[in-house]
Design a protein around this motif. Structure first.
Motif, short mmCIF file in Angstrom:
data_model
loop_
_atom_site.label_atom_id
_atom_site.label_comp_id
_atom_site.label_asym_id
_atom_site.label_seq_id
_atom_site.Cartn_x
_atom_site.Cartn_y
_atom_site.Cartn_z
N ALA A 263 94.46 -12.84 69.62
CA ALA A 263 95.64 -13.51 69.06
C ALA A 263 95.96 -14.78 69.84
O ALA A 263 96.00 -14.77 71.07
CB ALA A 263 96.84 -12.57 69.08
N LEU A 264 96.19 -15.88 69.12
CA LEU A 264 96.72 -17.10 69.73
C LEU A 264 98.23 -16.92 69.83
O LEU A 264 98.90 -16.65 68.83
CB LEU A 264 96.38 -18.31 68.85
CG LEU A 264 97.07 -19.63 69.25
CD1 LEU A 264 96.66 -20.06 70.65
CD2 LEU A 264 96.76 -20.72 68.23
N ARG A 265 98.76 -17.10 71.02
CA ARG A 265 100.19 -16.89 71.24
C ARG A 265 100.84 -18.17 71.75
O ARG A 265 100.31 -18.83 72.65
CB ARG A 265 100.41 -15.73 72.21
CG ARG A 265 99.74 -14.45 71.73
CD ARG A 265 99.81 -13.33 72.74
NE ARG A 265 101.17 -12.84 72.92
CZ ARG A 265 101.48 -11.81 73.73
NH1 ARG A 265 100.50 -11.22 74.43
NH2 ARG A 265 102.71 -11.41 73.85
N VAL A 266 101.97 -18.51 71.16
CA VAL A 266 102.70 -19.73 71.52
C VAL A 266 104.18 -19.39 71.70
O VAL A 266 104.65 -18.36 71.23
CB VAL A 266 102.53 -20.83 70.46
CG1 VAL A 266 101.08 -21.26 70.32
CG2 VAL A 266 103.08 -20.38 69.11
N ALA B 166 100.78 -26.81 67.76
CA ALA B 166 100.35 -25.49 67.29
C ALA B 166 99.15 -25.61 66.36
O ALA B 166 98.20 -24.82 66.44
CB ALA B 166 101.51 -24.80 66.56
N THR B 167 99.18 -26.62 65.48
CA THR B 167 98.05 -26.85 64.58
C THR B 167 96.79 -27.17 65.36
O THR B 167 95.69 -26.67 65.05
CB THR B 167 98.37 -27.99 63.60
OG1 THR B 167 99.57 -27.68 62.89
CG2 THR B 167 97.23 -28.19 62.61
N ALA C 61 91.48 -25.60 67.51
CA ALA C 61 90.59 -25.49 68.68
C ALA C 61 90.06 -24.07 68.82
O ALA C 61 88.90 -23.85 69.20
CB ALA C 61 91.32 -25.91 69.94
N GLN C 62 90.90 -23.08 68.51
CA GLN C 62 90.47 -21.68 68.66
C GLN C 62 89.93 -21.08 67.37
O GLN C 62 89.64 -19.89 67.31
CB GLN C 62 91.65 -20.85 69.19
CG GLN C 62 92.07 -21.24 70.60
CD GLN C 62 92.95 -20.19 71.25
OE1 GLN C 62 92.93 -19.01 70.87
NE2 GLN C 62 93.71 -20.60 72.26
N ARG C 63 89.82 -21.93 66.33
CA ARG C 63 89.25 -21.51 65.04
C ARG C 63 89.93 -20.25 64.49
O ARG C 63 89.28 -19.29 64.08
CB ARG C 63 87.75 -21.26 65.19
CG ARG C 63 86.97 -22.51 65.56
CD ARG C 63 85.50 -22.22 65.65
NE ARG C 63 84.73 -23.42 65.99
CZ ARG C 63 83.41 -23.46 66.12
NH1 ARG C 63 82.70 -22.35 65.94
NH2 ARG C 63 82.79 -24.59 66.44
N ALA D 125 78.88 -13.75 66.70
CA ALA D 125 79.41 -15.11 66.82
C ALA D 125 80.12 -15.31 68.14
O ALA D 125 80.08 -16.40 68.73
CB ALA D 125 80.35 -15.39 65.65
N ARG D 126 80.80 -14.27 68.64
CA ARG D 126 81.59 -14.41 69.87
C ARG D 126 80.74 -14.28 71.13
O ARG D 126 81.19 -14.63 72.22
CB ARG D 126 82.68 -13.34 69.91
CG ARG D 126 83.78 -13.54 68.87
CD ARG D 126 84.72 -12.35 68.89
NE ARG D 126 85.76 -12.46 67.89
CZ ARG D 126 86.60 -11.48 67.59
NH1 ARG D 126 86.51 -10.32 68.21
NH2 ARG D 126 87.52 -11.65 66.66
#
Length: 598
Positions: free
Chosen positions: A156-159, A168-169, A174-176, A278-279
Motif C-alpha cells: 500500500a502507498l500511504r500518504v 500524490a499523483t 512512481a510506484q505504479r 514482476a516484483r
C-alpha cells in the motif's frame, strides 16, 4: 450376477433421471461364448451392445478385414440401429457378457436428448467437448480455502492528508499503483484512487495544490490478514467497492486487495504468480516465484480449464520468468543488442510442465561482448535454479554452438539446409520453432528469414526433413485396437511427435511463419493445404494426447510420456483409439506427399 447398468460413463451420464430409469427398466444381459457372432452383416439393428466383460472384434462380412476391437464398457453398433442394418459382423474373441439396450429405447433417447445423440457424431472435436463438459465440475474448494497472506496482498502507498494532489499523483505513478491510503491523525484511514483524482481535477475543478485529505473517501472497508479470499470478494461485492484495506490483528495496515486481482485469483490463481515474477529483484526471489508454477498447473487442470488455454497461460508465465532472469543476469548495456530465443515445445508454446532448457542467443553483428560466454553460463545456471534442467543434448546458450551473430545464424541455416543429413535435419527442426522471449525481438529474422528462403517448396530437403515423423509406429494393432507395452502406451512417439513434426514440415514447405502447432494447423487449413475436417481432427487429437499425458505426469510421473491405457475409462479409450487412427491416416498422407517409401 452382473453389476447394475452404470450410467455414470459417457454418453449415458447426460441422461435425465427419467431416461436413466427408462434404460434400467429395458436393459437386458446376454452371454456369448468365444467365437459366437453377436451381430452379422445385414442383421437388423435391434439392440445396442454394451460390454460388461470380455472382448469383441468388428470384421468385414467376408471376415478378411478387421476394423476394431471392443472391450469392457465399449458399445456397438449404433450405425446398425440408425441405418436399420449392420454393415460389419461382430464376434466374441473370448467369453463375453453384454448389456443389451433395445433399439426403440435407444432411439427414443437419441431423438430427444441432444447431448446424447451428439456423442455419436464422428467428429473428434465434438466428442471431446461432450466428454469434457460431462467431467468439468469447477473445483472451488481451493479458492474458498485460500487465505489472505503476503503472497496475494498488494503493498500500500500511504500518504498524509496534507499531501497535495499533484504530489500524490506523482507518487502513485512512481510506484505504479492506482490508489493510496490516507492516514489521518485520529487513526482513521481514507483512500484516494485515480478515479478520485480525475474527478477532483476535471469535474470538480480542484487545484493541484489541494490536499488529498479533502477528497479522500473514508472510512475504508477493511479485511483481516488470514481471512479467506472468498470473504474478501463477498465483502467487496456487498459494499460495492473495488478495493479493501488489509489489516493485521492489531488493526494496522499491511496492504490492499482489489477486486480484479481477487477475481483473477478466483478464476486461475495465476495473477499472484505474475505479480511475484514482476516484483522479483533477485534470482532468489525469482526462484521462489517460479516454484509456484507447478501448483498453478495443478489448479488449472483440476478446475477443467481447456488444455490450449493452460498451454498459452503457462507459456506466458515461462516467458516472464525467462525474461526476468535475462534482465537480472545480462548486463543492461547488452540487453537490447542480443535476442534470447526458446525452441522446442517452449518455442511452440506447448510446454506445460517445466522440461529441459532449449534455447539460443542471436547477437547483433556489430556487438563486441568478450564476457558473453561467462554470462551465458551464468544464465543457464540460473535457469537450472528456476527449475529448467540442462539440456542433455546441450541445446542451450551455455554451449557456444547456440550463440552466434545474426549473419552467422543466417549462414548456419543455409548450410544445414544444403547438407540435409540426420544431424542437420534435427538442428533445423529445433530452429524452426524458435521464438523470441527477451532482448531485441527483431533479431529473430536472422533465423526465420533464411529458414523460409531455404525450405519453402524445397521438396528434396523436406523429403529428408519429414522422415522423423514417420519413424515411430502408431501404437495400434493390425486389428485397429490400442497397442500398449509393459510401461504403457508412448503417446509422444506414437501420437504427439508425428503431428508436431509433420505439421512443422508442411509449414516450412508453405512458408508459414507461426511456430505453435495449433496455429500452424489453422494457417495450413486457411490456405487450403489441409482439408478443414483433417485440420480439426489433428488439432483435437493433439489436444487429447497432451491432456492425457499431462494427467499422467501430474499424478507423479512428471517426465513420463507413457499412458496407462487400462486406467482410462472406455470413453477416453475410444477417443484415444480414434485420435491414433487420425495420426495413422496423417502419416500415410505425409509419406505420399513427400515421396517417402520404406
Amino acid at each position: 450376477m452382473p453389476e447394475p447398468f452404470d450410467t455414470s460413463h459417457a454418453p449415458f451420464d447426460c441422461l435425465t433421471a427419467s431416461q436413466v430409469k427408462q434404460c434400467r427398466q429395458a436393459i437386458d444381459v446376454a452371454y456369448f461364448r468365444r467365437g459366437d457372432t453377436l451381430l452379422a452383416a445385414g442383421d437388423s439393428g435391434d439392440q445396442l451392445f454394451i460390454i460388461i466383460k470380455g472382448s469383441v472384434e468388428e470384421v468385414s462380412e467376408d471376415g478378411k478385414e478387421t476394423f476394431s476391437h471392443y472391450t469392457t464398457d465399449d458399445l456397438f453398433d449404433v450405425p446398425a440401429i440408425l441405418n436399420g442394418t449392420a454393415k460389419h459382423q461382430y464376434r466374441a474373441l473370448e467369453d463375453t457378457l453384454c448389456h443389451l439396450l433395445p433399439a426403440d429405447v435407444f432411439l427414443a433417447i437419441y431423438h430427444t436428448n441432444q447431448d446424447f445423440s451428439a456423442y455419436f457424431d464422428t467428429n473428434l472435436q465434438r466428442r471431446q467437448q461432450l466428454i469434457a463438459q460431462a467431467r468439468q465440475q469447477q473445483n472451488l474448494a481451493e479458492f474458498m480455502l485460500t487465505r489472505i497472506d503476503d503472497t496475494n496482498i498488494q503493498p500500500a502507498l500511504r500518504v498524509t492528508p496534507d499531501v497535495p494532489l499533484r504530489d500524490a499523483t506523482a507518487k502513485m505513478k512512481a510506484q505504479r499503483c492506482d490508489c493510496a491510503l490516507v492516514d489521518y491523525e485520529d487513526g482513521s484511514c481514507g483512500i484516494i484512487t485515480r478515479t478520485n483524482l480525475l474527478h477532483a481535477l476535471v469535474l470538480d475543478g480542484h487545484d493541484q495544490s489541494v490536499p488529498v485529505g479533502n477528497i479522500a473517501t473514508r472510512p475504508v472497508i477493511s479485511v483481516e490478514r488470514g481471512d479467506f479470499l472468498f470473504h474478501a470478494m463477498i465483502t467487496m461485492t456487498r459494499q460495492r467497492v473495488k478495493r479493501v484495506r488489509v489489516v493485521d490483528d492489531q488493526e494496522q495496515t499491511v496492504g490492499t486487495l482489489d477486486l480484479p486481482q481477487v477475481l483473477s485469483l478466483f478464476s486461475t490463481h495465476s495473477h499472484v504468480l505474475n505479480l511475484r515474477i514482476a516484483r522479483a529483484q533477485t534470482v532468489d526471489e525469482l526462484v521462489l516465484a517460479a516454484n509456484s508454477q507447478s501448483k498453478l498447473v495443478h489448479t488449472l487442470f483440476n478446475n477443467g480449464i481447456h488444455t490450449r488455454f493452460v498451454m498459452k497461460l503457462i507459456a506466458t508465465v515461462n516467458e516472464q520468468i525467462m525474461e526476468k532472469a535475462f534482465r537480472l543476469i545480462v548486463p543492461e548495456p547488452y540487453q537490447q543488442q542480443c535476442c534470447l530465443v526458446v525452441m522446442g515445445s517452449e518455442g511452440r508454446s506447448e510446454q506445460v510442465l517445466k522440461t529441459d532448457q532449449d534455447n539460443a542467443l542471436i547477437l547483433a553483428d556489430d556487438l563486441t561482448w568478450p564476457e558473453c560466454q561467462t554470462v551465458m553460463e551464468a544464465f543457464s545456471h540460473t535457469l537450472n535454479l528456476l527449475g529448467y534442467p540442462p539440456c542433455p543434448g546441450q541445446v542451450m546458450v551455455s554451449n557456444p554452438k547456440w550463440v552466434k551473430s545474426a549473419s552467422q545464424w543466417q549462414q548456419t541455416i543455409r548450410n544445414l539446409a544444403q547438407s540435409a543429413n540426420h544431424q542437420s535435419v534435427m538442428d533445423l527442426a529445433i530452429l524452426a520453432d524458435a521464438h523470441p522471449v527477451a532482448g531485441d525481438s527483431q533479431l529473430i529474422d536472422a533465423i526465420q528469414t533464411p529458414l523460409k528462403a531455404s525450405l519453402t517448396d524445397n521438396m528434396l530437403t523436406l523429403n529428408t526433413f519429414v522422415r522423423p515423423a514417420l519413424a515411430f509406429k502408431v501404437p495400434l494393432t493390425v486389428f485397429g485396437s490400442l497397442k500398449s507395452g509393459k510401461e504403457g502406451l508412448d503417446i509422444k512417439k506414437g501420437g504427439i511427435f508425428p503431428i508436431v513434426h509433420g505439421i512443422r514440415t508442411m509449414s516450412l514447405e508453405k512458408g508459414v511463419s507461426e511456430t505453435n502447432t495449433f496455429e500452424r494447423i489453422e494457417r495450413l487449413a486457411n490456405i487450403g493445404t489441409l482439408a478443414e475436417e483433417t485440420a480439426e481432427n489433428l488439432a483435437e487429437a493433439l489436444k487429447l494426447f497432451i491432456r492425457l499425458r499431462l494427467r499422467q505426469q501430474l499424478s507423479g510421473e512428471q517426465q513420463s510420456n507413457y499412458i496407462d491405457v487400462s486406467a482410462l475409462p472406455s470413453s477416453e479409450r475410444d477417443l484415444l483409439r480414434h485420435g491414433l487412427h487420425v495420426v495413422k491416416k496423417f502419416k500415410e498422407s505425409l509419406a505420399y506427399h513427400y515421396h517417402v517409401r520404406d
